[in-house]
Motif scaffolding. Structure first.
Motif, PDB file in Angstrom:
ATOM      1  N   ILE A  37       1.055  -1.347   0.312  1.00  6.91           N
ATOM      2  CA  ILE A  37       0.069   0.591  -0.401  1.00  6.91           C
ATOM      3  C   ILE A  37       1.390   1.148   0.287  1.00  6.91           C
ATOM      4  N   GLN A  38       1.910   1.544   0.576  1.00  6.44           N
ATOM      5  CA  GLN A  38       3.019   2.505   0.703  1.00  6.44           C
ATOM      6  C   GLN A  38       3.963   2.644  -0.839  1.00  6.44           C
ATOM      7  N   LEU A  39       3.519   1.727  -1.146  1.00  3.19           N
ATOM      8  CA  LEU A  39       4.206   2.085  -2.374  1.00  3.19           C
ATOM      9  C   LEU A  39       3.914   2.291  -3.433  1.00  3.19           C
ATOM     10  N   LEU A  40       2.750   1.521  -3.252  1.00  6.07           N
ATOM     11  CA  LEU A  40       1.092   1.976  -4.627  1.00  6.07           C
ATOM     12  C   LEU A  40       1.034   3.801  -4.233  1.00  6.07           C
ATOM     13  N   LEU A  41       0.511   3.959  -2.939  1.00  6.80           N
ATOM     14  CA  LEU A  41       0.283   5.403  -2.364  1.00  6.80           C
ATOM     15  C   LEU A  41       1.554   6.207  -3.115  1.00  6.80           C
ATOM     16  N   GLU A  42       2.863   5.866  -2.651  1.00  8.48           N
ATOM     17  CA  GLU A  42       3.759   6.489  -2.727  1.00  8.48           C
ATOM     18  C   GLU A  42       3.895   7.015  -4.693  1.00  8.48           C
ATOM     19  N   ASN A  43       3.714   5.624  -5.558  1.00  7.66           N
ATOM     20  CA  ASN A  43       3.973   5.741  -6.450  1.00  7.66           C
ATOM     21  C   ASN A  43       3.261   7.293  -7.574  1.00  7.66           C
ATOM     22  N   ALA A  85       1.527   9.365  -5.217  1.00 13.34           N
ATOM     23  CA  ALA A  85       1.100  10.490  -5.050  1.00 13.34           C
ATOM     24  C   ALA A  85       2.352  11.307  -5.862  1.00 13.34           C
ATOM     25  N   TYR A  86       3.408  10.968  -5.872  1.00 14.77           N
ATOM     26  CA  TYR A  86       5.043  11.557  -7.066  1.00 14.77           C
ATOM     27  C   TYR A  86       4.813  11.453  -8.994  1.00 14.77           C
ATOM     28  N   ARG A  87       3.878  10.267  -8.954  1.00 17.72           N
ATOM     29  CA  ARG A  87       4.243   9.997 -10.639  1.00 17.72           C
ATOM     30  C   ARG A  87       2.674  11.349 -10.953  1.00 17.72           C
ATOM     31  N   PHE A  88       1.992  11.335 -10.432  1.00 21.50           N
ATOM     32  CA  PHE A  88       0.904  12.356 -11.091  1.00 21.50           C
ATOM     33  C   PHE A  88       0.650  13.272  -9.931  1.00 21.50           C
ATOM     34  N   GLY A  89       0.867  13.702  -9.724  1.00 20.41           N
ATOM     35  CA  GLY A  89       1.016  15.689  -8.579  1.00 20.41           C
ATOM     36  C   GLY A  89      -0.150  16.259  -8.793  1.00 20.41           C
ATOM     37  N   GLY A  90      -0.543  16.747  -8.212  1.00 21.64           N
ATOM     38  CA  GLY A  90      -1.805  17.711  -8.266  1.00 21.64           C
ATOM     39  C   GLY A  90      -3.076  16.782  -8.165  1.00 21.64           C
ATOM     40  N   THR A  91      -3.702  15.775  -8.225  1.00 22.22           N
ATOM     41  CA  THR A  91      -4.366  14.909  -8.595  1.00 22.22           C
ATOM     42  C   THR A  91      -5.546  15.258  -7.304  1.00 22.22           C
ATOM     43  N   MET A 123       2.508  11.645   5.857  1.00 22.56           N
ATOM     44  CA  MET A 123       1.656  10.207   5.125  1.00 22.56           C
ATOM     45  C   MET A 123       0.738  11.540   4.397  1.00 22.56           C
ATOM     46  N   GLU A 124      -0.038  12.289   4.340  1.00 24.44           N
ATOM     47  CA  GLU A 124      -0.982  12.749   4.095  1.00 24.44           C
ATOM     48  C   GLU A 124      -0.561  13.386   2.908  1.00 24.44           C
ATOM     49  N   THR A 125       0.116  14.019   2.935  1.00 22.61           N
ATOM     50  CA  THR A 125       1.193  15.035   1.490  1.00 22.61           C
ATOM     51  C   THR A 125       2.493  13.450   1.067  1.00 22.61           C
ATOM     52  N   SER A 126       3.074  12.773   1.710  1.00 23.18           N
ATOM     53  CA  SER A 126       3.660  11.639   0.630  1.00 23.18           C
ATOM     54  C   SER A 126       2.944  11.019  -0.034  1.00 23.18           C
ATOM     55  N   MET A 127       1.639  10.168   0.621  1.00 23.13           N
ATOM     56  CA  MET A 127       0.845   9.607  -0.077  1.00 23.13           C
ATOM     57  C   MET A 127      -0.387   9.987  -0.789  1.00 23.13           C
ATOM     58  N   ASN A 128      -0.840  11.870  -0.950  1.00 20.94           N
ATOM     59  CA  ASN A 128      -1.306  11.912  -1.125  1.00 20.94           C
ATOM     60  C   ASN A 128      -2.930  11.499  -0.888  1.00 20.94           C
ATOM     61  N   LEU A 129      -3.108  11.274   0.494  1.00 17.39           N
ATOM     62  CA  LEU A 129      -4.086  11.290   1.239  1.00 17.39           C
ATOM     63  C   LEU A 129      -4.732  12.238   2.143  1.00 17.39           C
ATOM     64  N   HIS A 130      -6.606  11.807   2.450  1.00 16.92           N
ATOM     65  CA  HIS A 130      -7.209  12.905   2.848  1.00 16.92           C
ATOM     66  C   HIS A 130      -7.566  12.515   4.198  1.00 16.92           C
ATOM     67  N   ALA A 131      -6.555  11.998   5.716  1.00 13.45           N
ATOM     68  CA  ALA A 131      -7.759  11.668   6.333  1.00 13.45           C
ATOM     69  C   ALA A 131      -9.015  12.063   6.968  1.00 13.45           C
ATOM     70  N   VAL A 132      -9.096  11.081   7.592  1.00 11.28           N
ATOM     71  CA  VAL A 132     -10.756  11.131   7.863  1.00 11.28           C
ATOM     72  C   VAL A 132     -10.978  10.803   9.409  1.00 11.28           C
ATOM     73  N   LEU A 133     -10.563  11.033  10.757  1.00 15.53           N
ATOM     74  CA  LEU A 133     -10.813  10.681  11.719  1.00 15.53           C
ATOM     75  C   LEU A 133     -11.653  10.996  12.657  1.00 15.53           C
ATOM     76  N   TYR A 134     -11.927   9.639  13.598  1.00 15.03           N
ATOM     77  CA  TYR A 134     -12.947   9.088  14.631  1.00 15.03           C
ATOM     78  C   TYR A 134     -12.660   8.471  15.830  1.00 15.03           C
ATOM     79  N   ASP A 135     -13.575   8.427  16.681  1.00 10.11           N
ATOM     80  CA  ASP A 135     -12.990   8.061  17.888  1.00 10.11           C
ATOM     81  C   ASP A 135     -13.708   6.924  18.049  1.00 10.11           C
ATOM     82  N   SER A 136     -12.447   6.263  18.540  1.00 10.71           N
ATOM     83  CA  SER A 136     -11.957   4.565  18.560  1.00 10.71           C
ATOM     84  C   SER A 136     -12.475   3.475  20.023  1.00 10.71           C
ATOM     85  N   ALA A 137     -13.156   4.747  20.657  1.00 10.82           N
ATOM     86  CA  ALA A 137     -13.611   4.343  21.386  1.00 10.82           C
ATOM     87  C   ALA A 137     -15.060   3.424  21.703  1.00 10.82           C
ATOM     88  N   ASN A 138     -14.875   2.941  22.398  1.00  7.08           N
ATOM     89  CA  ASN A 138     -16.250   1.315  22.837  1.00  7.08           C
ATOM     90  C   ASN A 138     -15.745   0.435  20.929  1.00  7.08           C
TER      91      ASN A 138
END
Length: 290
Positions: A212-218, A220-226, A246-261
């Motif tokens: 997953i790391q390799l695919l995302l990084e490739n 992000a860097y091969r298709f910048g601006g997407t 992580m968000e920058t190097s893998m072109n990710l948008h983090a969606v956060l939530y509370d892990s309780a319960n």
């Protein structure tokens, strides 16, 4: 509750999304004994106890403690006989008879054409086939005809690391990753195509997976601006500075939530996402905007 981005809702509604499920989703399942499926760290510690030589066992535990899970996997595979390794895998992910959870129903109801998973067990695909009347095709990375599933219209679950149905093909260790990338390079080309054409939504996934790391990084860097892909993760599970990288190097948008319960907020939020997607699809139909 998660405030779902509209772009993500629209992409799922138009079936331009890939839902990628990790061990965190399976953690919601439970069996009659009240047990939940082991995550990788827990499973490796369990497997290490089957290594008779205490020195070798301690080597594995040391790697786990250092968070070097790939090396720990390699040592487990090296120090256990193949039949013992297979038996442990089946005992943990088949014989314990885990039942689906509500979160599996919500994910299935999103009706994404592609669902990918690194999980060996079959909890999600079994539940999805039950809900969708056995119309879901299940393929593994090593299937010769896996590309055919990409061209057809049926819903498909892709087992990125293999399945308990074929333990000898499970991608488990460092050498397994290398073997898969060499022998089944065409499968990774298919994944790259999906990264370019679809929006990925990662659910319960650890970014420690080298594939997953390799695919995302490739990507992000091969298709910048997407447009970014989406990573749904528990708040505080990653340090803010690391998350920013992580968000920058893998072109990710983090969606956060509370892990309780036991990650209840995630299950509730996926239920809400399901309603948002249904409304968006109805709007598409009314406007005939497909």
């Amino acid at each position: 509750m998660i405030d779902w981005p509209q772009d993500l809702v629209d992409d799922i509604a138009r079936r331009r999304s890939v839902l990628f499920l990790g061990a965190g989703i399976s953690k919601n399942a439970v069996n009659d004994a009240g047990e939940r499926p082991k995550d990788w760290t827990e499973y490796l510690r369990h497997a290490a106890q089957h290594v008779a030589d205490s020195t070798k066992c301690n080597e594995i535990v040391g790697c786990i403690d250092a968070n070097d899970l790939l090396t720990a996997c390699e040592l487990v595979r090296k120090h256990l006989r193949n039949d013992v390794f297979k038996r442990i895998l089946l005992e943990e992910f088949v014989e314990k008879r885990f039942s689906h959870a509500e979160i599996h129903d919500h994910i299935s109801a999103l009706d994404s054409r592609f669902v990918l998973t690194t999980n060996f067990e079959k909890i999600y695909e079994n539940r999805a086939n039950h809900i969708q009347q056995n119309t879901v095709i299940v393929k593994s990375y090593h299937d010769a005809d896996v590309a055919d599933a990409f061209r057809r219209t049926q819903r498909v679950v892709l087992k990125v690391h293999g399945s308990v149905d074929s333990p000898e093909n499970a991608i488990f260790s460092r050498s397994d990753y290398a073997r898969a990338r060499t022998k089944y390079g065409h499968f990774y080309q298919l994944l790259e195509a999906l990264f370019l054409t679809h929006t990925f939504v990662f659910l319960g996934v650890s970014m420690r997976d080298p594939d997953i790391q390799l695919l995302l990084e490739n990507y992000a860097y091969r298709f910048g601006g997407t447009r970014p892909h989406f990573m749904v993760m528990s708040r505080g599970s990653v340090a803010p500075a690391v998350l920013e990288i992580m968000e920058t190097s893998m072109n990710l948008h983090a969606v956060l939530y509370d892990s309780a319960n036991h990650h209840k907020e995630l299950a509730d939020s996926l239920k809400e996402l399901r309603m948002l997607v249904d409304a968006a699809r109805l709007d598409i139909v009314n406007r005939q905007d497909w």
